[in-house]
Design an enzyme around this catalytic site. Structure first.
Site, PDB file in Angstrom:
ATOM      1  N   THR A  15       0.822  -1.207   0.000  1.00 52.49           N
ATOM      2  CA  THR A  15       0.000   0.000   0.000  1.00 52.49           C
ATOM      3  C   THR A  15       0.856   1.257   0.000  1.00 52.49           C
ATOM      4  OG1 THR A  15      -1.841  -1.085   1.141  1.00 52.49           O
ATOM      5  CG2 THR A  15      -1.708   1.303   1.352  1.00 52.49           C
ATOM      6  N   SER A  58       0.943  -7.135  -0.393  1.00 50.81           N
ATOM      7  CA  SER A  58       1.465  -7.903   0.737  1.00 50.81           C
ATOM      8  C   SER A  58       1.107  -9.386   0.671  1.00 50.81           C
ATOM      9  CB  SER A  58       0.962  -7.316   2.056  1.00 50.81           C
ATOM     10  OG  SER A  58      -0.452  -7.238   2.060  1.00 50.81           O
ATOM     11  N   THR A  90       1.139  -4.181   4.552  1.00 46.58           N
ATOM     12  CA  THR A  90       0.947  -4.407   5.986  1.00 46.58           C
ATOM     13  C   THR A  90       0.322  -5.747   6.340  1.00 46.58           C
ATOM     14  OG1 THR A  90      -1.186  -3.266   5.934  1.00 46.58           O
ATOM     15  CG2 THR A  90       0.761  -1.947   6.456  1.00 46.58           C
ATOM     16  N   ASP A  91      -0.386  -6.389   5.403  1.00 49.36           N
ATOM     17  CA  ASP A  91      -1.114  -7.611   5.764  1.00 49.36           C
ATOM     18  C   ASP A  91      -0.187  -8.737   6.209  1.00 49.36           C
ATOM     19  OD1 ASP A  91      -3.425  -6.297   5.192  1.00 49.36           O
ATOM     20  OD2 ASP A  91      -3.858  -7.363   3.329  1.00 49.36           O
TER      21      ASP A  91
END
Length: 321
Positions: A15, A58, A90-91
């Site tokens: 992101t 991610s 971030t995941d």
């Protein structure tokens, strides 16, 4: 005047490196690392080098990506870098931080991971603050040899305890039950050392890693899933247990058979914080699991326990002649 510290940023996408696509939705990883840094227009007292290793969302990050980062990070530090920053989605950021903590040892440098919850073109994006804070932390003396750190929303977290706690809020990461290791205020880094943990190191390990599956324990969850996972190729299992480390009672016969067959099995707790404990005496409790040879993995999530087991199994495999 001393030279500005050299920091190397390895960009993997996410992101934080998004651009708006034709659909109006974000295309994660559309920008290279250098394009991202130029867009953010950061002014930091470091010599920053940027290398784009991937431009992925991610959910597409692989172990090969992270082993490559490990090798390049070690090389960069050997050539004089004071710190390394990894930017990605971030995941899977908590997974990456934990795996890097296991496979990468930089006693004379900082190792920091970060990402963003909001795309760089959105109002109030956290892309620039998080990158700035990650670079600042990586350049600090306090981060040297502290292991992999995750910097987000002006907080510094230990890889062992950090997890994503919100799908959208700027404070997207926390360390439930433990709290952050430190905070940032501009160029000021307030970082304490993590609590001692006799963690293994796998700095010479090479991919591929063996497959390990996670089985979530839940009310009346079928024990057939355990056997199905192994029969389809899993070489180990992590049970994401309930409470202090419990599973449904009808899981015990299947677990017993798997252990008899030599399949490694570990147990964690799906709760946000707290240790496993042999407090109870009923079918499916932790005492029963330990009696069958199941390994308790305290205070790490099932996702992190999976990574640890994968590294353990890979380290134990015979070395090719």
């Amino acid at each position: 005047m001393s030279a500005a510290p050299r920091i190397v940023l390895f960009a993997l996408g996410g992101t934080i490196a998004s651009l708006q696509g034709a659909s109006g939705r974000a295309v994660a990883g559309a920008m290279t690392g250098m394009e991202l840094i130029e867009r953010l227009d950061l002014d930091l007292p470091v010599t920053l080098e940027v290398e784009t290793l991937a431009q992925k969302p991610s959910n597409a990050i692989t172990f090969d990506d992270l082993f490559l980062v490990r090798d390049l990070a070690a090389q960069a530090v050997a050539e004089g870098a004071a710190g390394v920053v990894i930017s990605q989605g971030t995941d899977t950021l908590e997974d990456s931080a934990f795996l890097m903590d296991l496979i990468c040892d930089l006693p004379q440098a900082g190792l920091v991971l970060t990402g963003a919850q909001r795309v760089p073109y959105a109002p109030g994006s956290d892309a620039a603050p998080n990158i700035r804070d990650a670079i600042t932390t990586a350049a600090s003396r306090a981060a040297q040899g502290a292991g992999a750190l995750l910097v987000f929303d002006q907080e510094i977290h230990e890889a062992r305890h950090v997890r994503k706690v919100s799908s959208h809020r700027l404070g997207g990461f926390g360390s439930p039950g433990h709290g952050a290791l430190g905070t940032l205020d501009g160029e000021f880094v307030d970082l304490r050392r993590p609590a001692p943990w006799d963690k293994p190191r796998f700095t010479t390990l090479q991919p591929p890693l063996p497959r390990v599956d996670i089985l979530p324990a839940a009310m009346q969850a079928s024990p057939k899933l355990l056997r199905a996972a192994v029969e389809s190729g899993a070489q180990g299992l992590v049970l994401d247990g309930m409470g202090r480390g419990q599973v449904p009672p009808d899981w015990l016969p299947e677990i017993a058979q798997l252990r008899q067959d030599g399949v490694p099995v570990a147990i964690t707790s799906s709760t946000l914080s707290g240790r496993l404990a042999e407090d109870y005496d009923y079918p499916g409790c932790l005492a029963d699991l330990k009696a069958l040879g199941v390994t308790p993995m305290d205070e790490i999530t099932a996702r992190k326990a999976r990574l640890l087991m994968m590294c353990d199994l890979a380290a134990a495999r015979p070395t090719p002649a």
